[in-house]
Write an enzyme that holds these catalytic residues in place. Structure first.
Site, mmCIF file in Angstrom:
data_model
loop_
_atom_site.group_PDB
_atom_site.id
_atom_site.type_symbol
_atom_site.label_atom_id
_atom_site.label_comp_id
_atom_site.label_asym_id
_atom_site.label_seq_id
_atom_site.Cartn_x
_atom_site.Cartn_y
_atom_site.Cartn_z
ATOM 1 N N ASP A 37 0.826 -1.214 0.000
ATOM 2 C CA ASP A 37 0.000 0.000 0.000
ATOM 3 C C ASP A 37 0.860 1.264 0.000
ATOM 4 O O ASP A 37 1.628 1.508 0.930
ATOM 5 C CB ASP A 37 -0.895 0.013 1.243
ATOM 6 C CG ASP A 37 -2.084 -0.918 1.103
ATOM 7 O OD1 ASP A 37 -2.845 -0.773 0.127
ATOM 8 O OD2 ASP A 37 -2.247 -1.802 1.962
ATOM 9 N N GLY A 145 -7.017 4.633 2.753
ATOM 10 C CA GLY A 145 -6.301 5.550 3.640
ATOM 11 C C GLY A 145 -5.751 4.891 4.899
ATOM 12 O O GLY A 145 -4.671 5.250 5.349
ATOM 13 N N ASP A 178 -10.465 -5.481 -1.095
ATOM 14 C CA ASP A 178 -9.481 -4.927 -0.159
ATOM 15 C C ASP A 178 -10.162 -4.093 0.927
ATOM 16 O O ASP A 178 -10.821 -3.097 0.627
ATOM 17 C CB ASP A 178 -8.511 -4.036 -0.968
ATOM 18 C CG ASP A 178 -7.388 -3.448 -0.144
ATOM 19 O OD1 ASP A 178 -7.184 -3.885 1.000
ATOM 20 O OD2 ASP A 178 -6.702 -2.542 -0.671
HETATM 21 C C1 DX5 Z 1 -6.617 0.750 2.807
HETATM 22 C C2 DX5 Z 1 -5.660 -0.234 2.181
HETATM 23 C C3 DX5 Z 1 -5.938 -1.682 2.498
HETATM 24 C C4 DX5 Z 1 -6.042 -1.990 3.963
HETATM 25 C C5 DX5 Z 1 -6.114 -3.455 4.276
HETATM 26 O O1 DX5 Z 1 -6.373 1.996 2.281
HETATM 27 O O2 DX5 Z 1 -5.704 -0.118 0.781
HETATM 28 O O3 DX5 Z 1 -4.996 -2.497 1.822
HETATM 29 O O4 DX5 Z 1 -5.004 -1.434 4.664
HETATM 30 O O5 DX5 Z 1 -6.005 -3.591 5.649
HETATM 31 P P1 DX5 Z 1 -7.158 -4.191 6.567
HETATM 32 O O6 DX5 Z 1 -7.271 -5.642 6.177
HETATM 33 O O7 DX5 Z 1 -6.668 -3.979 7.934
HETATM 34 O O8 DX5 Z 1 -8.426 -3.444 6.265
HETATM 35 ZN ZN ZN Z 2 -4.716 -1.641 -0.416
#
Ligand code: DX5
Ligand code: ZN
Length: 222
Positions: A37, A145, A178
């Site tokens: 990310d 985010g 996601d």
């Molecule tokens: C949010 C990200 C995700 C998220 C996934 O902006 O794109 O990839 O962090 O993490 P969890 O599984 O904790 O929601």
């Molecule tokens: Zn992500």
């Protein structure tokens, strides 16, 4: 016939003080890919990792693919640096590009796979023109985010619709979801027809990652 769903670990919840060891712990426990990310404090109100960090982690990622989720605006200047660092797939939000098709072609020309990411408040149909060009379509089930947010339940229906839209076009595009995914909701998410799920906080908080991944596999083996 059974279908196996890809499990992708989001780096956002890894232990940043021991990043390589933390990532290695989920690689050794058997995840299929790493979801990297990237946030720029502009497209989203948070700041994370750049290509230098991916480059440094590559020796610990042998045998697994790296899918980079770019939450940056503009996206174009970061395409080549992330491909040079070792990314297998680059996924971006179309509003961060003047011409999303041109960026997809640019990624492909650099021998990398390309994906688009759709936010919870965006219309699935707007993405239809790009689907046949894509290798991955990432449906956000939280607003981008931050890690550790609650799964937005309406995403289940959106995922079913996304599956139908993808099935109607030719190509090899993988449907991925996601945000907010874990042991408590994985089974119903798997039933929507997704090919891949991203899991961050639910995986990294587990002390026994091997057991956790075994449990995820059980819940996603359809
Ligand atoms: C949010 C990200 C995700 C998220 C996934 O902006 O794109 O990839 O962090 O993490 P969890 O599984 O904790 O929601
Ligand atoms: Zn992500």
């Amino acid at each position: 016939m059974s279908r196996s769903i890809e499990l992708s670990a989001s780096i956002l919840s890894a232990d940043c003080a021991h990043l390589a060891a933390s990532v290695q712990s989920v690689v050794q426990a058997g995840i299929d890919s790493l979801h990297f990310d990237v946030m720029d404090m502009h497209y989203v109100p948070n700041l994370t990792f750049g290509p230098m960090v991916l480059d440094a982690l590559m020796p610990y990622l042998e045998g697994i693919e790296v899918h980079v989720h770019l939450m940056v605006d503009p996206v174009k200047p970061l395409i080549k640096p992330f491909i040079d660092a070792g990314a297998n797939t680059l996924m971006f939000h179309p509003s961060t590009a003047n011409d999303p098709s041109e960026i997809i072609d640019h990624i492909h020309a650099l021998n990398c796979k390309a994906g688009l990411v759709i936010n919870p408040n965006e219309s699935l149909e707007l993405y239809q023109p790009y689907l046949s060009q894509l290798d991955r379509w990432l449906v956000m089930s939280v607003y981008p985010g931050f890690g550790g947010q609650l799964f937005i339940e309406e995403s289940l229906v959106r995922l079913q619709t996304a599956r139908q839209l993808l099935d109607a076009v030719s190509g090899e595009c993988q449907l991925e979801v996601d945000g907010g995914i874990g042991l408590s909701n994985l089974e119903k998410i798997a039933q929507t027809g997704v090919d891949s799920v991203v899991i961050g906080s639910d995986l990294f908080k587990q002390t026994n990652k091997l057991e956790a991944i075994r449990a995820y596999r059980k819940l996603t083996s359809l």
